[in-house]
Each structure stands twice: as structure tokens, then as C-alpha cells.
Design a protein around this motif. Structure first.
Motif, mmCIF file in Angstrom:
data_model
loop_
_atom_site.group_PDB
_atom_site.id
_atom_site.type_symbol
_atom_site.label_atom_id
_atom_site.label_comp_id
_atom_site.label_asym_id
_atom_site.label_seq_id
_atom_site.Cartn_x
_atom_site.Cartn_y
_atom_site.Cartn_z
ATOM 1 N N LEU A 1 0.833 -1.202 0.000
ATOM 2 C CA LEU A 1 0.000 0.000 0.000
ATOM 3 C C LEU A 1 0.867 1.252 0.000
ATOM 4 O O LEU A 1 0.603 2.218 -0.732
ATOM 5 C CB LEU A 1 -0.904 0.007 1.240
ATOM 6 C CG LEU A 1 -2.040 -1.021 1.291
ATOM 7 C CD1 LEU A 1 -2.765 -0.932 2.626
ATOM 8 C CD2 LEU A 1 -3.028 -0.785 0.153
ATOM 9 N N PHE A 2 1.912 1.220 0.837
ATOM 10 C CA PHE A 2 2.798 2.382 0.952
ATOM 11 C C PHE A 2 3.478 2.693 -0.381
ATOM 12 O O PHE A 2 3.650 3.866 -0.748
ATOM 13 C CB PHE A 2 3.853 2.090 2.032
ATOM 14 C CG PHE A 2 4.794 3.232 2.276
ATOM 15 C CD1 PHE A 2 4.458 4.261 3.137
ATOM 16 C CD2 PHE A 2 6.032 3.272 1.642
ATOM 17 C CE1 PHE A 2 5.339 5.312 3.363
ATOM 18 C CE2 PHE A 2 6.913 4.321 1.864
ATOM 19 C CZ PHE A 2 6.560 5.351 2.726
ATOM 20 N N SER A 3 3.860 1.646 -1.107
ATOM 21 C CA SER A 3 4.583 1.842 -2.373
ATOM 22 C C SER A 3 3.736 2.524 -3.443
ATOM 23 O O SER A 3 4.277 3.050 -4.414
ATOM 24 C CB SER A 3 5.097 0.494 -2.894
ATOM 25 O OG SER A 3 4.013 -0.341 -3.267
ATOM 26 N N THR A 4 2.411 2.510 -3.268
ATOM 27 C CA THR A 4 1.526 3.134 -4.274
ATOM 28 C C THR A 4 1.318 4.625 -4.022
ATOM 29 O O THR A 4 0.720 5.314 -4.851
ATOM 30 C CB THR A 4 0.149 2.441 -4.271
ATOM 31 O OG1 THR A 4 -0.492 2.660 -3.003
ATOM 32 C CG2 THR A 4 0.282 0.956 -4.528
ATOM 33 N N LEU A 5 1.810 5.108 -2.882
ATOM 34 C CA LEU A 5 1.580 6.515 -2.524
ATOM 35 C C LEU A 5 2.655 7.408 -3.156
ATOM 36 O O LEU A 5 3.850 7.174 -2.969
ATOM 37 C CB LEU A 5 1.610 6.694 -1.008
ATOM 38 C CG LEU A 5 0.532 5.936 -0.221
ATOM 39 C CD1 LEU A 5 0.765 6.100 1.275
ATOM 40 C CD2 LEU A 5 -0.861 6.437 -0.602
ATOM 41 N N PRO A 6 2.234 8.443 -3.874
ATOM 42 C CA PRO A 6 3.227 9.318 -4.521
ATOM 43 C C PRO A 6 3.934 10.237 -3.516
ATOM 44 O O PRO A 6 5.118 10.544 -3.683
ATOM 45 C CB PRO A 6 2.389 10.137 -5.512
ATOM 46 C CG PRO A 6 0.996 10.095 -4.965
ATOM 47 C CD PRO A 6 0.858 8.786 -4.256
ATOM 48 N N ASN A 7 3.220 10.634 -2.452
ATOM 49 C CA ASN A 7 3.796 11.578 -1.485
ATOM 50 C C ASN A 7 3.458 11.183 -0.045
ATOM 51 O O ASN A 7 2.680 11.869 0.630
ATOM 52 C CB ASN A 7 3.281 13.001 -1.762
ATOM 53 C CG ASN A 7 3.715 13.500 -3.126
ATOM 54 O OD1 ASN A 7 4.905 13.581 -3.420
ATOM 55 N ND2 ASN A 7 2.725 13.813 -3.961
ATOM 56 N N PRO A 8 4.020 10.078 0.438
ATOM 57 C CA PRO A 8 3.742 9.692 1.830
ATOM 58 C C PRO A 8 4.288 10.740 2.795
ATOM 59 O O PRO A 8 5.323 11.360 2.537
ATOM 60 C CB PRO A 8 4.479 8.356 1.986
ATOM 61 C CG PRO A 8 5.533 8.366 0.930
ATOM 62 C CD PRO A 8 4.971 9.153 -0.219
ATOM 63 N N ASP A 9 3.554 10.944 3.896
ATOM 64 C CA ASP A 9 3.973 11.963 4.857
ATOM 65 C C ASP A 9 4.796 11.349 5.998
ATOM 66 O O ASP A 9 5.014 10.137 6.058
ATOM 67 C CB ASP A 9 2.755 12.718 5.408
ATOM 68 C CG ASP A 9 1.735 11.780 6.043
ATOM 69 O OD1 ASP A 9 2.109 10.641 6.411
ATOM 70 O OD2 ASP A 9 0.558 12.180 6.174
#
Length: 593
Positions: A44-52
Motif C-alpha cells: 500500500l505504501f509503495s503506491t503513494l506518490p507523497n507519503p507523509d
């Protein structure tokens, strides 16, 4: 996780799968819940363009708790590359990961970042760093972190006290403890436990008495468990009973650990009936409680009772572990139950799938050797799938001395000294064996090797608790306040038991390299001094309870039997190997020891 995946598919349909706020609950559950799936969280994390930063912190924490904690440092590096600043929640997990992975290099780099990003005053990060350096054994670094803390929590103090204790620096732990402005039960328990773990029981008792006198600190379950362990170490029954009554009176929670500690205390203070009473009254008996009670029967030479309890444990559907079988086999060894020992040695692997370890083989060697089956015991050693340790060889060596097989004793004695060159008892036994068969030059050579290596004999000492105070006696020493009276009483005792058949083992005095030395070492062995003191301080017929650090010698064993007959008192003596209950001129071991 099925529900997480349903919600994830819904977010995809709604076009929110790349939204940090929407995806955060799913990643948090997947990565940190016991029912989660860390791999799914990483996907799931790898699909996020701008994780905070919050999402990075979540996964850094999850990875620090995983089988590969160092991976969290890679995520932290990625976080910095994305120009995201760490916060106060970032570093505790990174510090823990460095500690668990054992990487000093990574740990010092994380320390540098704690300071670089302005968290040099954050108590959680600094506590983590101090703990990390303790785990590395870098106590100087840990102390520097501690000394520079602008504000210290109870955790800070406890980390340093426990850290010094963990590495054997008990006096340094006490120094830190004394600096504490306010001492609570956690700190008291930490410093008392340090002395208990180092077998410095006298100082542990002194601290406990000081805690009760100086501070308004409630005795909680943790301090109670620690002090019961101290009572166990020195055989302080009166104090142990007081703590047990306190626990019951104050309604302190009797969890599995505390309950087992109470049972263990009674077992090792010679009150087997009371131990079984407490054990039987437990509403929930954990495996450790069963093991403790079986082990209690074993050390008291109650082999059949130990086996009976083991069978009851199986009926209660409690699965045994390797410790259980060490205790069962030890019970067979101390009671001469050879066939039963053989049966359970096979039973543990055939029925419960527990493969014998060194400890189990050692018990079998002890069992067979005590019974005089020396060649069979040697065969067990030769056929062990692992190299025999000093414990197994030492059991065979001691039996060779008892049964007079000096040829085998010489061979095994040399091997066991090679394994434990710093153990004085190994040299003592081999030298005595040579002396007994008239090989004086060989005996002298063993003494010379021992002296050349700087190996010092462990002084024999015995302890007896009277009026809440533990009194220690060392063979031949006269440091006790009542030494003059004690030595006079020993003289009276010896004259009394000579009238009923006591004959000193003068041959042993002639050629023995005694483990206990002092003036007239045979007559003033530490247990004789403790018994004399006990007879001076108790009413006629009262039971004497004595704890000794070495194995009781043949002469003292015979003397104790006769003292119990002449003075009409029971003597319960716990030596290095087991309990001896002397009563009316006989011993519970039936001279099988």
C-alpha cells in the motif's frame, strides 16, 4: 485483513487510493496490528506518490519490531531523500532498531541525527539512546547520555541502574540509585534485583529493610518477587513467609511469576509441604508452576512424588517442555530410580517430540553414575550427539571417587579440568582421588597446576536465619560476634556425638586438599558452625535450616545424623546439589548422595 482489503478496493473505486488521509488507517492496521500483514502494508505504501512523516514513522516502527529491524533505517533514509523532516516519534523506533540489530555504527549515526534535528532534550529519544548503549555494552556512552539529560524520568534512572547491573557493575548501579532525588518502587526493585542477580543477598536484604524504614514505598508484586528470590538464595524462610503473608494480606495480584516464586521459595527453604499447599491452591497453574513443584520434589529426593505430579500434569493437558524433563530426570537421579529415568529419557522424544539436550544427557550420566553403573554412564557420554559439558563429566568424576574407580576418575578428571580450568572444585576432586590411592606425586602436581594457574579454592560457607537475620559462617573463621560461644558449642557437640559412635574421618584430614580450610578444617566446617549457632539460639527440639554453597562432606553428613539424634532436633540442610533432612539419626537421602 479481509476487511482492510475490502476498504482498499472501495478506495480504489472512489479514486482515493493515493490519498494519505484515506490510506493511513489501512497501513496502520496492516503494519502494527497482531492480525495485520506487514507485506500488504508495504505494498500500500509503495503506491503513494507523497507519503507523509506520519506514514513513514508508522512503517519505521513496524519494521523495527520485525525480524529485520535494520530495514527501518532504509525507510528513514528514503524519508530524508524526500526532504521530509523527522519528528519526536521517528527516533525511538530507529534507536530500537539499531539496538536490536546490534549495529553500533548505525546507532551512533542515529544518535548524531537526534542532535542534528534538535531532539537532544527529548527524554524518550535520550532514554532510547541510553538503553541502546547499554545493550551494546558501551556503559560509558550510556552514562554520558544520562548525565547530559536536562530532565530525567523514572525510566532514565532505571535504565542506568539495570544497565550497570546487567554487566555486573552492581556498585555503580547503587551509586546511580543513591543520586535519585525521589525513589519509587520501580527504582528500589531495580537496585535490589541487581544485588540478587549478583548473589549479593546480604546487601539486597539491607536495601529492602532500608526501603521499608526510610521510604513510603508500597511493596508491590515486583519487589515481592525479587525479595522472594533473595530469600530463596540464602534460605531465609522467616522473611519469605513474611513477604508471602504481606502479599496475601494486601491482596497483591498473584500472577504466574509471583506464584511460582513463592512455591520456589518454600521448596528451596526446605518447606516442601508448604510449597505443595501453595501450589495446590493456585487457581491457574502455568507450566512454570508445574516445573517448579516437580523440581522441588527432585531436590528433596522425592523422586516418586515428582513422577506422580508429572503424570497429574499430563492429565491436566499441560504440555511439558525440556525443563520439565530435566526436573523429572533429576528426581530419578537423586532417588536412585534408574529404570524410571531410562523410561522418561526415551519418553520425552518418543511421546512429546523433545530431543534430549546436554542437560538431559547430564542427568542420565548422573543417574547411572550414582547407581554405580560407571561404564554405562561413560557410554552415554561417548555416544552423546554433542560434546559433553563439564556438568556431565563432573557427575561421572564424583561418582568415580565414591565408587573407587580411580582409573576412570583420572581420565575424566583431566578432561573436566580442561573444560573448566578456573573451577577449583575439579582440581580438588582429582587431587583427592590421587591421594586416596597413594599417588602423592600426582596429587602434588595437580595442586601445583592449580596454583600456577592462580585458581583459588571457593571458601565453604553456610547460612542460617535467626530472628529475621541471615548469619553466615565460613570454615575456620572467627569473625561472627558470637564466635567464641559457637566454637565452644562445636566442641561440646563433638564430644556428645562421639559417645554415640561418631568417628572423625581422620584419613580425609591426612590426605585431603579440603574445599573448606581453616583451623582443624574437619571439625570446623561451616555447617558445623551454623548448627552450633542454631542450637545456641533456639529452644530444644526446634528445626534448624541451613544453606551451604558446597556439597556436604561425608564427615559432616555423618555428624549431622548423630546431632539430630543426640539433640532431638531436625536439621534441614540444603547443599550445592540437594536437600538433606536429618532426623532421629538418619537422613532423607538414605545415604544415596
Amino acid at each position: 485483513m479481509a476487511e482492510v482489503k475490502e476498504r482498499h478496493s472501495l478506495l480504489i473505486r472512489l479514486g482515493l487510493s493515493s490519498d494519505n488521509r484515506a490510506i493511513t488507517p489501512l497501513i496502520t492496521f496492516s503494519s502494527l496490528s497482531p492480525h495485520g500483514d506487514l507485506r500488504y502494508a508495504l505494498t500500500l505504501f509503495s503506491t503513494l506518490p507523497n507519503p507523509d512523516t506520519f506514514l513513514f514513522n508508522t512503517l519505521i516502527k513496524a519494521l523495527s519490531l520485525s525480524q529485520t529491524p535494520s530495514t527501518s533505517l532504509l525507510f528513514y533514509s528514503d524519508m530524508l531523500h524526500r526532504s521530509l523532516a523527522p519528528n519526536n516519534f521517528t527516533f525511538p523506533s530507529l534507536i530500537k532498531a539499531s539496538s536490536l540489530s546490534g549495529s553500533v555504527n548505525h546507532g551512533t549515526q542515529v544518535h548524531a541525527h537526534v542532535l542534528k534535528f534538535g531532539f537532544g532534550s527529548d527524554v524518550y529519544a535520550l532514554n532510547g539512546l541510553a538503553h541502546m548503549y547499554v545493550s551494546f555494552g558501551l556503559l560509558g556512552n550510556a552514562r554520558k547520555v544520562f548525565d547530559r539529560m536536562p530532565e530525567r524520568s523514572v525510566v532514565s534512572w532505571t535504565i542506568m541502574i539495570s544497565g550497570y547491573a546487567q554487566w555486573g557493575l552492581v556498585d555503580e548501579a547503587l551509586d546511580v540509585f543513591e543520586l535519585m532525588p525521589q525513589k519509587n518502587s520501580v527504582a528500589w526493585n531495580a537496585v535490589i534485583a541487581a544485588f540478587v542477580r549478583s548473589n549479593r543477598f546480604r546487601e539486597a536484604f539491607a536495601l529492602f529493610h532500608r526501603m521499608r524504614k526510610e521510604e513510603e514505598v508500597e511493596l508491590d508484586m515486583y519487589v515481592a518477587a525479587t525479595m522472594l528470590s533473595a530469600c530463596t538464595g540464602v534460605g531465609a524462610l522467616e522473611m519469605g513467609e513474611w513477604i508471602h503473608r504481606y502479599v496475601v494480606r494486601r491482596g497483591i495480584e498473584l500472577d504466574s511469576k509471583l506464584a511460582t516464586t513463592i512455591v520456589d521459595m518454600y521448596c528451596k527453604c526446605g518447606c516442601l509441604d508448604k510449597a505443595f499447599e501453595v501450589f495446590s491452591g493456585l487457581k491457574l497453574k502455568g507450566l512454570s508452576s508445574w516445573n517448579c513443584m516437580i523440581g522441588g520434589f527432585a531436590m528433596h529426593g522425592k523422586g516418586k512424588d515428582a513422577i506422580r505430579l508429572f503424570k497429574e500434569m499430563e492429565k491436566e493437558m499441560v504440555s511439558p517442555d525440556s525443563v520439565t524433563f530435566v526436573n523429572v530426570l533429576s528426581a530419578c537421579a537423586h532417588s536412585g530410580l534408574v529404570e524410571e529415568g531410562r523410561y522418561y529419557f526415551c519418553y520425552m522424544s518418543e511421546v512429546h517430540g523433545i530431543e534430549p539436550a546436554k542437560e538431559h544427557y547430564g542427568c542420565m550420566v548422573d543417574l547411572l553414575a550414582r547407581a554405580g553403573m560407571l561404564e554405562e554412564a561413560r557410554k552415554v557420554i561417548d555416544e552423546m550427539p554433542m560434546n559433553p559439558d563439564a556438568s556431565a563429566l563432573g557427575a561421572l568424576l564424583g561418582a568415580c571417587k565414591i565408587h573407587g574407580n580411580f582409573e576412570l576418575a583420572e581420565e575424566i578428571g583431566k578432561r573436566v579440568i580442561e573444560l573448566e580450568p578456573g573451577n577449583s572444585g575439579r582440581y580438588v576432586i582429582l587431587a583427592n582421588i590421587y591421594a586416596e590411592c597413594g599417588k602423592w606425586q600426582e596429587a602434588a602436581n595437580v595442586r601445583k597446576v592449580m596454583n600456577d594457574r592462580g585458581v583459588k579454592k571457593v571458601p565453604g560457607f553456610s547460612m542460617i536465619e535467626m530472628e529475621g537475620t541471615v548469619n553466615e559462617f565460613v570454615a575456620g573463621e572467627r569473625t561472627h560476634p558470637m564466635a567464641q560461644d559457637v566454637y565452644a558449642k562445636v566442641g561440646e557437640i563433638l564430644e556428645s556425638i562421639k559417645l554415640v559412635g561418631y568417628v572423625p574421618d581422620n584419613e580425609r584430614v591426612l590426605h585431603d586438599l579440603a574445599e573448606e580450610e581453616g583451623e582443624s578444617p574437619l571439625f570446623y566446617h561451616s555447617e558445623k558452625l551454623a548448627i552450633a549457632y542454631g542450637l545456641l539460639k533456639t529452644k530444644p527440639g526446634e528445626t534448624l535450616r541451613i544453606t551451604k554453597n558446597l556439597r556436604v562432606c561425608k564427615d559432616c553428613h555423618q555428624a549431622c545424623k548423630l546431632i539430630s539424634k543426640v539433640y532431638e532436633c531436625d536439621i534441614i540442610l540444603r547443599d550445592r546439589n540437594r536437600f538433606h533432612h536429618f532426623s532421629s539419626g538418619s537422613c532423607s537421602c538414605n545415604d544415596y548422595w
